[in-house]
Every structure is written in C-alpha cells, then in structure tokens.
Design an enzyme around this catalytic site. Structure first.
Site, PDB file in Angstrom:
ATOM      1  CG  ASP A 251      -2.286   0.654   0.911  1.00  0.00           C
ATOM      2  OD1 ASP A 251      -2.268   1.873   0.664  1.00  0.00           O
ATOM      3  OD2 ASP A 251      -3.335  -0.017   0.919  1.00  0.00           O
ATOM      4  CG  HIS A 274      -0.791   1.617  -3.283  1.00  0.00           C
ATOM      5  ND1 HIS A 274      -2.058   1.385  -2.779  1.00  0.00           N
ATOM      6  CD2 HIS A 274      -0.445   0.485  -3.949  1.00  0.00           C
ATOM      7  CE1 HIS A 274      -2.452   0.171  -3.122  1.00  0.00           C
ATOM      8  NE2 HIS A 274      -1.482  -0.401  -3.828  1.00  0.00           N
TER       9      HIS A 274
END
Length: 427
Positions: A251, A274
């Site tokens: 993430d 991310h």
C-alpha cells in the site's frame, strides 16, 4: 408532572447535551515542546554512566519462536520504566513470540527510555488475540529510543485474506482494521531507528497524537499484493522527521492524513507500493488541517502512484497547504503526479464536489519514467479549485513507448516556473 420527574427529565437532557458535545467536539492536535534531540548525534548508541540493561532473557523470555514471551517483555519494560536509575530494555538475538503488548508511560528514568532490539519479534498468527487492534503499542511517553538491527515480523500472510478496506467505509459503518505492527500514541521526543518490519497484518508503523518523532534508517517490507500494509501512517501529529528509509510494501509507502503538521521525509526509497499519499482527506467531520509537508530527495520504483493528494467528494470540509515535493526520481511509476479530488469516484463522477481546500502545493525537479500516458493529473474540486499549485522542472517520459506524455487539469490553473515541462503544460 412531579418535581422528581421534572428533575429526572432535566438531568437526562443535560447528559444528552454533554454527550452530544463530547462526540461533536473535534480532536485537538497534541502539543509538542522543544525537540530534545535537535543538534545531537542520534545515530550513536551510548550507555549512560550506570545505565542498567534489562535483558528480556533474565525475565523468562525464550528465544525459540514458540514460547509466549509476552509476560517477560512486560516485566522487563516495567523494571525499566519504573526505575529512577537510567535503564533500558534489551532483546538479544533469537526469535521471540510476543502477543499484543503495551509499553506505557510515563516513565521515571532521568533520560529517554531505550528499547534495543537485535532479535526477531514474532506476532501471533491468530487475529482473535488482538483485543486492542494493534500489536506492539507505545503510549504516554516523553522520551523514547527504539533502536537496533532487529525485526518485527507481523506474520500477516493469512490475515491478508480477510482484510477490510476501511478507507472506503462511510461514517457509521464499523470496520475492523488489521493490527499495526508498531503503534505510537501520545509519544513525544522519540527516535525509531535501524529496525526492520516484515509482513505486518496492517500498517507497519502507525504514528498518531505524537510530537517530535524521528524515524530513521528503517527497512519495511511486505509483498506487493499485501493489502492495507502502509509503511508509515501519520495522523494528528507535529514535527515528524523521516529519513533514509526503505519501504517496499503493498500500500502507501507513507500516508499522511488529518491533523498532521510539519512532516518531513528525506532520502526515501519507495517501491513497490502505492507511493506517497496525503489523504484521503474530507472523510470525517471536523478534520484538522494538514500543513507543512515536505518530501525531499526520494526515489520511487514501480509504484502504482507517485506523489498523490486525495480527497473525497460529497463528504466533509478540510484543508491541506504548504506541501512541497522536491528532487524526486521515478522509475516506471504509474500516475507520477496526481491530485485526485474525486477519490474513488473518477471517471464520470456525479457526486457533489469535494469540500477540501488545497493551497500552495509545489512539485519541483520531478524526473524519470512512467507507465501512464497522463503523467500529470490535476483534478481539483469544482467548488474549491486548487490554488497556488506550482510545477517547476518536470521531466516525465513514458518508459515503454516512444510517445509523449500529457497533462490533464480540471478546476485548476497551475503555475509553471521554468525548467523542463514534460509533459507540456495544461491548456
């Protein structure tokens, strides 16, 4: 109506009003005083004269990875924290199984408490033992050093199969977030340095309601497919400095949400993951502003987003300002520069515009390759257009096709200050 009934009704009304006020009152950002580590060489670990070392082995911990050493860790902490003589907790080499545990203050030592970890600390694989929603919890401390070459292994592989995406839940919906490996709450003047985190069930590190925090030379790793495993997640905190960290996770490498002020990231290596995210913002009522965020000298490799600011449409007001991204190298990054005020609604968003105001945001010296034809994507709120967004010396090329990248701009008039502009400026 009798006097007793009248009094009962009056008391009920007053209690309801007080309860409503308590619920509605926004959470205050914590106060942080002068930085006690400013100007000091924090990289060196030197014992104070007469400092006592509380080795967890001396309290009954077993380094076999199977015996539950939680009680031994708690007793070592209590002996350290409650001592009026400078003391520290030491976790030697070995594998130590530790259930969820609180390291709580305030402590009585004359100087900040040190916890040195050279071994591997293992989390239980059974989620049912996590009554407090986190694993290793540091709270109510003024002065902390968490150092060493050790590893916190969240053993999260099985838990990833049942992860909920709490960010997408509307208000009023209960969402159970997987436990963070290291959770810091109401901690001031802390150094977290040199340690590793692997395979957390949730976030690697969660910092909230803290002040004067340094996170240095950390290595945080989890597979690219591991959900909601943010590297460093910051909220409601002041003066957080992250430097020389390497984060490869599933993430955001770093996520910064409401109430975060004066957050600096320097020499970050991020990917996979991310990217670096500010937000999401505007999800909750009475959100505190985000202000003074700096990312300097970073490298992003193969991330699904690069430098991202995200806010919800059709939610609550908020603001983010004084945000600076400078000297960033990108290697095959998707969405390298993105302001998304239609979070989880784009394209063809029919919801009411975002109520979050964005101001004074600068992208300076951003260079490298992308896998997205739209390399600069600035989609701002129709109701509150972005203000003072500056792009200076942007050089982003497609890494796999000999075609030019482009920009996309909605509800914004970005300011272009010199240097290259690849992709070209928005029309």
């Amino acid at each position: 109506m009798g006097i007793a009934k009248q009094n009962t009704l009056f008391i009920t009304i007053i209690c309801f009003a007080l309860a409503s006020y308590a619920v509605a009152r926004p959470r205050a950002r914590p106060y942080s005083g002068p930085d006690v580590y400013r100007g000091r060489n924090v990289a060196r670990d030197i014992l104070f004269p007469g400092e006592k070392v509380n080795n967890v082995l001396d309290f009954g911990a077993q380094p076999d990875g199977e015996f539950d050493s939680t009680q031994a860790f708690m007793e070592a902490w209590q002996a350290t924290c409650n001592s009026t003589v400078q003391s520290r907790v030491y976790v030697p080499e070995g594998r130590f199984l530790v259930s969820p545990v609180f390291f709580s203050g305030p402590c009585m030592t004359p100087h900040p408490v040190t916890v040195k970890v050279d071994g591997i600390i293992l989390a239980p694989t059974d989620l049912s033992v996590f009554d407090n929603d986190e694993w290793i919890i540091f709270q109510n401390l003024n002065g902390l050093r968490l150092i060493g070459q050790g590893t916190f292994d969240g053993q999260g592989t099985d838990s990833w199969q049942i992860t909920e995406k709490c960010e997408s839940k509307r208000d009023g919906f209960r969402c159970v977030r997987n436990p963070s490996s290291l959770f810091f709450s109401r901690v001031n003047d802390a150094i977290i340095q040199g340690i590793r985190s692997v395979n957390p069930k949730g976030f690697h590190i969660f910092v909230t309601n803290c002040g004067n925090i340094r996170l240095r030379k950390l290595k945080l790793t989890a597979p690219e497919f591991s959900p909601n495993t943010d590297g460093i997640h910051v909220s409601h905190s002041n003066n957080v400095i992250m430097s020389r960290n390497t984060i490869a996770t599933g993430d955001d490498c770093v996520s910064i949400i409401q109430g975060s002020v004066n957050i600096t990231m320097n020499r970050l290596t991020c990917g996979p993951g991310h990217g670096v995210s500010i937000g999401s913002l505007g999800k909750y009522a009475d959100e505190l502003e985000v202000k003074g965020i700096r990312l300097i000298n970073a490298t992003l490799i193969g991330t699904t987003n690069g430098l991202r600011i995200k806010t919800w449409p059709d939610r609550f007001p908020g603001s983010a300002s004084d945000i600076f991204f400078t000297n960033i190298d990108m290697v095959n990054v998707k969405n390298p520069i993105i302001i998304d005020q239609e979070y989880e609604c784009f394209p063809n968003c029919q919801k009411k515009p975002s109520l979050v105001k964005l101001n004074n945001i600068q992208f300076n010296n951003i260079r490298g390759t992308t896998i997205s034809p739209v390399a600069v994507d600035l989609r701002c709120s129709k109701l509150f257009p972005c203000n003072g967004v500056v792009l200076r010396n942007i050089d982003l090329k497609l890494g796999f096709l000999p075609i030019p990248t482009v920009s996309r701009c909605f509800n914004i008039n970005p300011i272009y200050f010199g240097g290259l502009q690849i992709p070209p400026a928005c029309v």
